[in-house]
Scaffold this motif. Structure first.
Motif, short mmCIF file in Angstrom:
data_model
loop_
_atom_site.label_atom_id
_atom_site.label_comp_id
_atom_site.label_asym_id
_atom_site.label_seq_id
_atom_site.Cartn_x
_atom_site.Cartn_y
_atom_site.Cartn_z
N VAL A 77 -103.20 32.20 2.65
CA VAL A 77 -103.03 33.46 3.38
C VAL A 77 -101.56 33.86 3.33
N ASP A 78 -101.32 35.12 3.08
CA ASP A 78 -99.97 35.67 3.14
C ASP A 78 -100.00 36.85 4.11
N GLY A 79 -99.40 36.66 5.28
CA GLY A 79 -99.46 37.69 6.31
C GLY A 79 -100.88 37.87 6.80
N ASP A 80 -101.42 39.08 6.63
CA ASP A 80 -102.76 39.36 7.12
C ASP A 80 -103.81 39.39 6.01
N THR A 81 -103.45 38.88 4.83
CA THR A 81 -104.32 39.00 3.66
C THR A 81 -104.52 37.65 2.97
N ILE A 82 -105.72 37.41 2.52
CA ILE A 82 -106.02 36.22 1.72
C ILE A 82 -105.53 36.47 0.30
N THR A 83 -104.80 35.50 -0.26
CA THR A 83 -104.27 35.67 -1.61
C THR A 83 -104.91 34.73 -2.62
N ALA A 84 -105.51 33.62 -2.18
CA ALA A 84 -106.14 32.70 -3.12
C ALA A 84 -107.20 31.88 -2.39
N VAL A 85 -108.30 31.58 -3.09
CA VAL A 85 -109.37 30.74 -2.57
C VAL A 85 -109.88 29.89 -3.72
N GLY A 86 -110.06 28.59 -3.49
CA GLY A 86 -110.60 27.74 -4.55
C GLY A 86 -110.40 26.28 -4.23
N PRO A 87 -110.59 25.42 -5.23
CA PRO A 87 -110.33 23.98 -5.03
C PRO A 87 -108.88 23.76 -4.60
N ARG A 88 -108.68 22.77 -3.77
CA ARG A 88 -107.33 22.48 -3.27
C ARG A 88 -106.33 22.26 -4.42
N ALA A 89 -106.77 21.56 -5.46
CA ALA A 89 -105.86 21.25 -6.57
C ALA A 89 -105.38 22.50 -7.28
N GLU A 90 -106.16 23.58 -7.24
CA GLU A 90 -105.76 24.82 -7.90
C GLU A 90 -104.95 25.73 -6.99
N VAL A 91 -105.26 25.73 -5.69
CA VAL A 91 -104.62 26.67 -4.77
C VAL A 91 -103.30 26.12 -4.24
N GLU A 92 -103.24 24.82 -3.99
CA GLU A 92 -102.06 24.24 -3.35
C GLU A 92 -100.77 24.51 -4.13
N PRO A 93 -100.77 24.44 -5.48
CA PRO A 93 -99.52 24.73 -6.19
C PRO A 93 -99.02 26.16 -6.02
N GLN A 94 -99.89 27.08 -5.56
CA GLN A 94 -99.48 28.46 -5.36
C GLN A 94 -98.77 28.68 -4.03
N ALA A 95 -98.83 27.66 -3.16
CA ALA A 95 -98.24 27.78 -1.83
C ALA A 95 -96.78 27.35 -1.89
N ASP A 96 -95.89 28.28 -1.76
CA ASP A 96 -94.46 27.99 -1.86
C ASP A 96 -93.94 27.37 -0.56
N ASP A 97 -93.71 28.21 0.43
CA ASP A 97 -93.20 27.72 1.71
C ASP A 97 -94.26 27.87 2.79
N ALA A 98 -95.52 27.67 2.42
CA ALA A 98 -96.62 27.91 3.34
C ALA A 98 -96.67 26.85 4.44
N ARG A 99 -97.13 27.29 5.59
CA ARG A 99 -97.47 26.33 6.64
C ARG A 99 -98.81 25.72 6.28
N HIS A 100 -98.89 24.40 6.26
CA HIS A 100 -100.11 23.70 5.87
C HIS A 100 -100.95 23.40 7.12
N ARG A 101 -102.22 23.72 7.02
CA ARG A 101 -103.17 23.40 8.08
C ARG A 101 -104.33 22.65 7.42
N THR A 102 -104.53 21.41 7.80
CA THR A 102 -105.55 20.58 7.17
C THR A 102 -106.63 20.23 8.18
#
Length: 401
Positions: free
Chosen positions: A26-51
Motif C-alpha cells: 500500500v502506498d498512501g490510500d492506494t494498493i500498488t502491488a498484490v502477489g506472493p511475498r517473494a515477488e512483492v516484498e522487493p518492491q517495498a522500499d521504506d515500507a512499514r512491515h505488518r506481518t
C-alpha cells in the motif's frame, strides 16, 4: 507512506483466487502491488512491515443497508425523533467507526434526516475523521405519513417526487431511496405488503434519479411493489420478501424473478447479525423457513444478492456484520467463499463502486486482516487484527507487528 502487509494467505477477490504466503503493498490510500511475498516484498522500499502469521488478508467488507441515525436499541425511534442534529451527527460518526473496527470498510445508509450521513461522509472523505467509505440516500421518498415519513421525504404527486429527488441530489446523495411498499416499524403507516407508489410513480423516480446519475434503491416487501420496482428499473430491491395481499404469505412470481435477474437488479435481504434469536423470538419457525425458501428460489432464478443488516433497528448492531454473513453459510447453505465474495467484490459491483471490493493495483487500500482462514470458517472474519480504510489503520497499532 508505504505499508507492506504479509500473511499466510491473501484473498484478492473475486471468489476462487487465493495467494499462499501473500503480500499487499500500500502506498498512501492506494494498493500498488498484490502477489506472493517473494515477488512483492522487493518492491517495498521504506515500507512499514505488518506481518500476520496464521492470518488472512482480504478486501474490506461492504454492508449495503444500514441506518446510522438509529442506535440499534429498543426505543431507538423515540430517541431518534427527540435528538437534535448535533446529537445525531455524533451518533452517526460513532456507529460508522464501530462498523469499521469490525471490518466493514463501506457502508450504504438508506435513510436519514436532512442528509446528516452525507455530512459525516464528507468529513471522512476530507480526512477529518477515520471512518468507512459512506454512501447515503438522505430522506427516502415516501407518501404522506408513509413508511419512514419522519425522515422528511414525504411526497405526493409528480412535482413533489421530482423536487425531492432534486433536493436529495443537491444534498449530495449517492443513492435515491424509495419506499415502494409499507414497513413494520412506522406506526399507523401502510402494512408491509401494501404498495405505496403506483408503477408510474416508480418509473418517474427511476427516470429522474438516473438522469441525475444516481442509482435507486427500492424498499419493497409486497409482490406488487417488487414487480413495479423491477419494471421501473431500480438498481437494488431491499428486503424483497414477496408478501401477498393482506399479508397472506409468500406470493412468488417466476416472471418477476426472471425480470429481476435479466435486468441485473441486486436484492438486499437485510437480515440482522443475531439472526438466530431474531428467527426464534420475532419471526418464528414457519416464517423463517419461508424466508429461506424465498432466497433459494430467487437464487435458482439467477438473482444476485448483496448483504446488509438494516443496522440501527433493535439488536441489529453495527459491530457484528460477520454474524449477519453467517446466516448465508449456516442457514442458506452457501460456501464461505461465495459469501465473502458477495460481501466484497459482488457488493461493490452491485453498488457501482469501481475501486473497492478487491485487492489489486490501483484499488483503494480498504482491507481486512484476520486470524485464521475464513474460507474454512466464515466466523474467522470476526477475528480482526488490522483494518485499513483508505490506508489508515482503524485498529490498534499493535494488532499486527
Amino acid at each position: 507512506m508505504q505499508q507492506l502487509i504479509t500473511a499466510d494467505q491473501v484473498l484478492p477477490g473475486p471468489a476462487g483466487q487465493r495467494i499462499e504466503d501473500g503480500a499487499v503493498l500500500v502506498d498512501g490510500d492506494t494498493i500498488t502491488a498484490v502477489g506472493p511475498r517473494a515477488e512483492v516484498e522487493p518492491q517495498a522500499d521504506d515500507a512499514r512491515h505488518r506481518t500476520a502469521v496464521g492470518g488472512t488478508v482480504l478486501p474490506g467488507l461492504v454492508n449495503a443497508h444500514v441506518h446510522l441515525s438509529w442506535d440499534a436499541g429498543f426505543g431507538m425511534l423515540d430517541r431518534y425523533r427527540a435528538a437534535d442534529d448535533a446529537e445525531l451527527l455524533l451518533g452517526i460518526a460513532g456507529r460508522a467507526q464501530q462498523a469499521l473496527r469490525a471490518g466493514v470498510t463501506t457502508l450504504r445508509d438508506l435513510g436519514d434526516r436532512d442528509g446528516l450521513v452525507l455530512r459525516v461522509r464528507d468529513a471522512i472523505d476530507r480526512g477529518d475523521l477515520v471512518g468507512p467509505r459512506l454512501l447515503g440516500s438522505g430522506p427516502p421518498l415516501t407518501p404522506p405519513r408513509g413508511h419512514c415519513w419522519f425522515f422528511g421525504g414525504e411526497v405526493s404527486g409528480i412535482e413533489e417526487i421530482r423536487d425531492r429527488i432534486r433536493g436529495n441530489a443537491a444534498l449530495g446523495a449517492d443513492v435515491i431511496k424509495v419506499m415502494a411498499s409499507g414497513g413494520e416499524m412506522t406506526p399507523d403507516s401502510p402494512p408491509t405488503w401494501q404498495s405505496q407508489f403506483s408503477p408510474e410513480d416508480l418509473a418517474l423516480v427511476v427516470k429522474e434519479a438516473h438522469a441525475a446519475g444516481i442509482p435507486v434503491a427500492a424498499h419493497a416487501h409486497g409482490t406488487e411493489a417488487i414487480a413495479a420496482a423491477a419494471t421501473a428499473g431500480v438498481d437494488t430491491i431491499e428486503h424483497c420478501s414477496w408478501q401477498g395481499a393482506e399479508n397472506s404469505g409468500s406470493e412468488l412470481r417466476d416472471e418477476v424473478a426472471r425480470e429481476i435477474a435479466a435486468r441485473g437488479i441486486a436484492v438486499c435481504h437485510a437480515y440482522p447479525p443475531d439472526w438466530r434469536t431474531f428467527q426464534r423470538i420475532v419471526v418464528g419457525e414457519e416464517r423463517s423457513q419461508a424466508a429461506l425458501d424465498r432466497i433459494r428460489w430467487m437464487d435458482e432464478h439467477g438473482i444476485r444478492f448483496v448483504p446488509g443488516t438494516d443496522g440501527g433497528l433493535p439488536t441489529s448492531v453495527f459491530d457484528d456484520y460477520v454474524g449477519a454473513l453467517s446466516y448465508y453459510v449456516d442457514a442458506v447453505g452457501w460456501s464461505p467463499a461465495r459469501v465473502i465474495d458477495m460481501a466484497t467484490s459482488g457488493a461493490a459491483r452491485a453498488l457501482g463502486l469501481d475501486r473497492v471490493g478487491r485487492l489489486a493495483p490501483g484499488y483503494a487500500a480498504d482491507l481486512l486482516v484476520v486470524d485464521g482462514d475464513p474460507l474454512a470458517d466464515v466466523t474467522a472474519l470476526h477475528q480482526q487484527r488490522l483494518v485499513l480504510a483508505r490506508g489508515r489503520a482503524a485498529t490498534p497499532e499493535t494488532a499486527v507487528g
